[in-house]
Design a protein around this motif. Structure first.
Motif, PDB file in Angstrom:
ATOM      1  N   UNK A   1       8.102  52.122 -27.123  1.00 35.18           N
ATOM      2  CA  UNK A   1       7.450  50.812 -27.115  1.00 35.18           C
ATOM      3  C   UNK A   1       6.189  50.798 -27.964  1.00 35.18           C
ATOM      4  N   UNK A   2       6.312  51.137 -29.223  1.00 37.32           N
ATOM      5  CA  UNK A   2       5.169  51.086 -30.134  1.00 37.32           C
ATOM      6  C   UNK A   2       4.900  49.634 -30.535  1.00 37.32           C
ATOM      7  N   UNK A   3       3.642  49.221 -30.400  1.00 39.20           N
ATOM      8  CA  UNK A   3       3.277  47.828 -30.596  1.00 39.20           C
ATOM      9  C   UNK A   3       3.039  47.091 -29.296  1.00 39.20           C
ATOM     10  N   UNK A   4       3.340  47.750 -28.182  1.00 38.43           N
ATOM     11  CA  UNK A   4       3.200  47.138 -26.850  1.00 38.43           C
ATOM     12  C   UNK A   4       1.761  47.224 -26.352  1.00 38.43           C
ATOM     13  N   UNK A   5       1.110  48.385 -26.527  1.00 37.46           N
ATOM     14  CA  UNK A   5      -0.193  48.609 -25.894  1.00 37.46           C
ATOM     15  C   UNK A   5      -1.234  47.530 -26.190  1.00 37.46           C
ATOM     16  N   UNK A   6      -1.397  47.045 -27.425  1.00 39.36           N
ATOM     17  CA  UNK A   6      -2.456  46.056 -27.655  1.00 39.36           C
ATOM     18  C   UNK A   6      -2.275  44.762 -26.882  1.00 39.36           C
ATOM     19  N   UNK A   7      -1.029  44.486 -26.441  1.00 36.22           N
ATOM     20  CA  UNK A   7      -0.822  43.249 -25.691  1.00 36.22           C
ATOM     21  C   UNK A   7      -1.498  43.297 -24.330  1.00 36.22           C
ATOM     22  N   UNK A   8      -1.816  44.504 -23.825  1.00 31.30           N
ATOM     23  CA  UNK A   8      -2.555  44.592 -22.565  1.00 31.30           C
ATOM     24  C   UNK A   8      -3.949  43.988 -22.706  1.00 31.30           C
ATOM     25  N   UNK A   9      -4.658  44.376 -23.750  1.00 29.35           N
ATOM     26  CA  UNK A   9      -5.998  43.820 -23.941  1.00 29.35           C
ATOM     27  C   UNK A   9      -5.940  42.358 -24.363  1.00 29.35           C
ATOM     28  N   UNK A  10      -4.939  42.018 -25.181  1.00 26.62           N
ATOM     29  CA  UNK A  10      -4.778  40.606 -25.540  1.00 26.62           C
ATOM     30  C   UNK A  10      -4.512  39.781 -24.288  1.00 26.62           C
ATOM     31  N   UNK A  11      -3.734  40.331 -23.354  1.00 21.24           N
ATOM     32  CA  UNK A  11      -3.484  39.637 -22.091  1.00 21.24           C
ATOM     33  C   UNK A  11      -4.751  39.446 -21.286  1.00 21.24           C
ATOM     34  N   UNK A  12      -5.641  40.434 -21.310  1.00 20.92           N
ATOM     35  CA  UNK A  12      -6.920  40.284 -20.629  1.00 20.92           C
ATOM     36  C   UNK A  12      -7.758  39.179 -21.253  1.00 20.92           C
ATOM     37  N   UNK A  13      -7.738  39.105 -22.570  1.00 16.11           N
ATOM     38  CA  UNK A  13      -8.455  38.030 -23.265  1.00 16.11           C
ATOM     39  C   UNK A  13      -7.876  36.675 -22.874  1.00 16.11           C
ATOM     40  N   UNK A  14      -6.556  36.558 -22.901  1.00 20.63           N
ATOM     41  CA  UNK A  14      -5.909  35.309 -22.487  1.00 20.63           C
ATOM     42  C   UNK A  14      -6.271  34.968 -21.036  1.00 20.63           C
ATOM     43  N   UNK A  15      -6.262  35.985 -20.163  1.00 16.79           N
ATOM     44  CA  UNK A  15      -6.588  35.741 -18.752  1.00 16.79           C
ATOM     45  C   UNK A  15      -7.999  35.211 -18.600  1.00 16.79           C
ATOM     46  N   UNK A  16      -8.934  35.742 -19.400  1.00 15.06           N
ATOM     47  CA  UNK A  16     -10.301  35.233 -19.352  1.00 15.06           C
ATOM     48  C   UNK A  16     -10.371  33.764 -19.710  1.00 15.06           C
ATOM     49  N   UNK A  17      -9.624  33.367 -20.718  1.00 15.70           N
ATOM     50  CA  UNK A  17      -9.588  31.959 -21.125  1.00 15.70           C
ATOM     51  C   UNK A  17      -8.960  31.085 -20.037  1.00 15.70           C
ATOM     52  N   UNK A  18      -7.848  31.545 -19.487  1.00 14.09           N
ATOM     53  CA  UNK A  18      -7.152  30.785 -18.446  1.00 14.09           C
ATOM     54  C   UNK A  18      -7.997  30.661 -17.189  1.00 14.09           C
TER      55      UNK A  18
ATOM     56  N   UNK B   1     -10.147  42.746 -35.232  1.00 16.50           N
ATOM     57  CA  UNK B   1     -11.367  41.937 -35.192  1.00 16.50           C
ATOM     58  C   UNK B   1     -11.716  41.554 -33.757  1.00 16.50           C
ATOM     59  N   UNK B   2     -10.721  41.143 -32.990  1.00 13.04           N
ATOM     60  CA  UNK B   2     -10.958  40.757 -31.597  1.00 13.04           C
ATOM     61  C   UNK B   2     -11.429  41.952 -30.777  1.00 13.04           C
ATOM     62  N   UNK B   3     -10.743  43.076 -30.931  1.00 16.70           N
ATOM     63  CA  UNK B   3     -11.101  44.267 -30.170  1.00 16.70           C
ATOM     64  C   UNK B   3     -12.450  44.825 -30.618  1.00 16.70           C
ATOM     65  N   UNK B   4     -12.748  44.642 -31.900  1.00 18.67           N
ATOM     66  CA  UNK B   4     -14.057  45.065 -32.393  1.00 18.67           C
ATOM     67  C   UNK B   4     -15.185  44.278 -31.751  1.00 18.67           C
ATOM     68  N   UNK B   5     -14.919  43.010 -31.432  1.00 21.59           N
ATOM     69  CA  UNK B   5     -15.919  42.196 -30.731  1.00 21.59           C
ATOM     70  C   UNK B   5     -16.007  42.565 -29.256  1.00 21.59           C
ATOM     71  N   UNK B   6     -14.915  43.026 -28.680  1.00 20.26           N
ATOM     72  CA  UNK B   6     -14.925  43.440 -27.278  1.00 20.26           C
ATOM     73  C   UNK B   6     -15.719  44.723 -27.054  1.00 20.26           C
ATOM     74  N   UNK B   7     -15.513  45.692 -27.913  1.00 18.98           N
ATOM     75  CA  UNK B   7     -15.986  47.044 -27.662  1.00 18.98           C
ATOM     76  C   UNK B   7     -17.490  47.141 -27.390  1.00 18.98           C
ATOM     77  N   UNK B   8     -18.370  46.587 -28.224  1.00 16.11           N
ATOM     78  CA  UNK B   8     -19.808  46.819 -27.999  1.00 16.11           C
ATOM     79  C   UNK B   8     -20.300  46.317 -26.642  1.00 16.11           C
ATOM     80  N   UNK B   9     -19.897  45.120 -26.253  1.00 16.22           N
ATOM     81  CA  UNK B   9     -20.368  44.580 -24.972  1.00 16.22           C
ATOM     82  C   UNK B   9     -19.746  45.327 -23.795  1.00 16.22           C
ATOM     83  N   UNK B  10     -18.498  45.774 -23.930  1.00 15.07           N
ATOM     84  CA  UNK B  10     -17.878  46.567 -22.869  1.00 15.07           C
ATOM     85  C   UNK B  10     -18.586  47.905 -22.703  1.00 15.07           C
ATOM     86  N   UNK B  11     -18.881  48.562 -23.813  1.00 17.18           N
ATOM     87  CA  UNK B  11     -19.569  49.855 -23.740  1.00 17.18           C
ATOM     88  C   UNK B  11     -20.952  49.695 -23.122  1.00 17.18           C
TER      89      UNK B  11
END
Length: 492
Positions: free
Chosen positions: A403-420, A167-177
């Motif tokens: 490291x399966x399950x690791x990759x999505x934390x990169x984008x989640x980290x970007x979201x967290x960084x935006x908030x911080x 859901x979070x990434x789905x909200x990211x994609x359109x504005x990023x594109x």
């Protein structure tokens, strides 16, 4: 309290051994001779067997049963929560399987590196199939009938669910594109002119690391194919890489890894060699590396200071002034490599990997079809074709390491960084004046005091929410920041 004290003494030994195992991994990436690969695989498997045996030891269950949690303070209860979770997880995974995974991924790293150098995915595919089979077996043991990908994701981002990230990434994609397309329609800024000698890059990278507060008395910087940070407490090491034609790869991979390393160095020293003595999740970890690298390191203020240091180091490198340098540092351009991607397009690289690895773990995508699936998705997302495997499916080390399950934390980290970043700017209104002098201390102090010092004390979303003034994480601040910054840069 005797049971608690005995449990913590035992846990400190386990944490110390885990650090030793991590140092074996660091050595494999930086110093180990190529001929030692098979022996190192056996060494890593032996260490994992010892660690797994300690994590499932019956006395841990006895200690946990004998502790009155109500008699503990908040920090002690957090220690107990993390020890119990690790123990329960370890008891679900057979010792044989844990050792097999450790042995296989150590061997697989060498196979991946050689396949990447030869641009030969077929050479890597068999060992990748083995890794996926073992990780799927592990995930099924952990999930106990639940979602197998969520079971792997929980190792890196406790409490996260793939459906929520969707859901979070789905909200990211359109504005990023939309932002990507708008920016790429505009003229590109002038780039730098090399070559840039390796000695100068490494000298500058150490200066930059110090400007962000990296403590070289408790760390070091080396070179690796894929930059990374390793360790915690009083031994936190980083790596970088150099390119004669692209000094930004060295500089900004260093700043990125310093973000990770500073998090580990700044955790409350009383937590050293305990479950609280390391970053709480990879998403929170990534928030530190990304805010260091992007919102601070690529800001107009800091790049002005960096421009002068670049001129001191390399002389005239084709950029006229600090404004042109700021534009060059933040250039949006087509490229294959995730780690070299600009802020606008980076998350699109991550979303590609997230979707593909979920399909691999669920069995919806066969390894034999992975390269074609990658290439098709890449062309659909970025508008041009992958030219060779090292620029595509073989570019990242993560799958070879299991490291399966690791990759999505990169984008989640970007979201967290935006908030911080939004919270930081509100708390430190004069930040740019300091950054313009190469002084990141107001920002790094704020991050240390509001997030880093806590280590694993709080849950991941909880520590971000607390640092941001009780505002729950949302993709909106990141998107607003990107649209404002690149809208101004490209005259949108």
């Amino acid at each position: 309290m005797q049971a608690f004290d005995e449990l913590m003494a035992y846990q400190r030994e386990t944490e110390a051994l885990s650090q030793v195992a991590g140092r074996l991994g660091w050595d494999q990436e930086t110093m180990m001779p190529r001929g030692a690969a098979e022996q190192r695989a056996d060494e890593m498997a032996a260490m994992e067997s010892v660690l797994h045996a300690r994590r499932v030891a019956p006395q841990i269950g006895d200690w946990l049963a004998g502790i009155d949690a109500a008699a503990l303070d908040a920090e002690q209860q957090a220690q107990l929560r993390l020890i119990r979770k690790e123990h329960e997880r370890a008891t679900k995974v057979p010792a044989r399987l844990a050792a097999e995974i450790a042995r296989l991924v150590s061997r697989a790293h060498v196979v991946w590196a050689e396949a990447r150098a030869d641009d030969d995915f077929a050479a890597f595919a068999p060992v990748l199939s083995e890794i996926i089979a073992l990780r799927r077996e592990e995930a099924q043991a952990l999930a106990a009938g639940g979602d197998v990908y969520d079971a792997l994701l929980d190792d890196y981002e406790p409490g996260a669910k793939a459906s929520d990230l969707d859901a979070m990434f789905g909200a990211l994609r359109p504005r990023l594109v939309a932002l990507r397309e708008a920016v790429l329609d505009k003229p590109s800024p002038k780039g730098v002119t090399g070559p840039f000698d390796e000695h100068g890059q490494m000298k500058l990278t150490r200066l930059v690391a110090r400007s962000f507060g990296y403590d070289f008395k408790r760390g070091r910087v080396d070179k690796a194919v894929h930059p990374f940070s390793s360790g915690s407490g009083d031994d936190v090491r980083i790596t970088t890489r150099t390119s004669a034609l692209d000094p930004f790869g060295c500089i900004y991979s260093t700043i990125h890894e310093v973000g990770h390393a500073s998090y580990e160095q700044n955790i409350n020293r009383a937590y050293r060699l305990t479950p609280l003595g390391k970053g709480v999740s990879m998403g929170v970890h990534e928030s530190q590396s990304r805010i260091f690298e992007n919102q601070l390191g690529r800001s107009r203020a800091y790049t002005g200071w960096l421009f002068a240091r670049m001129r001191d180091t390399f002389g005239d490198f084709g950029i006229a002034d600090a404004d042109a340098f700021y534009a060059a540092v933040n250039e949006v351009k087509n490229g294959f490599i995730r780690t070299e991607a600009d802020e606008v397009q980076y998350n699109l690289h991550v979303l590609l990997r997230f979707d593909l690895e979920r399909a691999l773990i669920k069995g919806d995508l066969a390894v034999a079809d992975l390269e074609a699936a990658w290439n098709d998705r890449f062309e659909a997302d970025f508008g041009f074709a992958v030219d060779r495997p090292s620029n595509g499916v073989l570019q990242d080390v993560h799958w070879s390491a299991g490291l399966f399950g690791y990759f999505p934390t990169y984008s989640l980290g970007n979201v967290y960084a935006g908030c911080l970043h939004a919270a930081l700017r509100a708390a430190v209104p004069g930040l740019d004046d300091a950054l313009a002098e190469g002084n990141t201390t107001p920002a790094t102090d704020w991050l240390r005091e509001n997030l880093q010092v806590f280590g694993g004390l709080y849950e991941p979303r909880g520590v971000i929410t607390q640092a941001c003034g009780d505002k729950a994480p949302s993709e909106a601040p990141l998107l607003d920041y990107l649209e404002e910054k690149f809208g101004a840069l490209y005259g949108l």
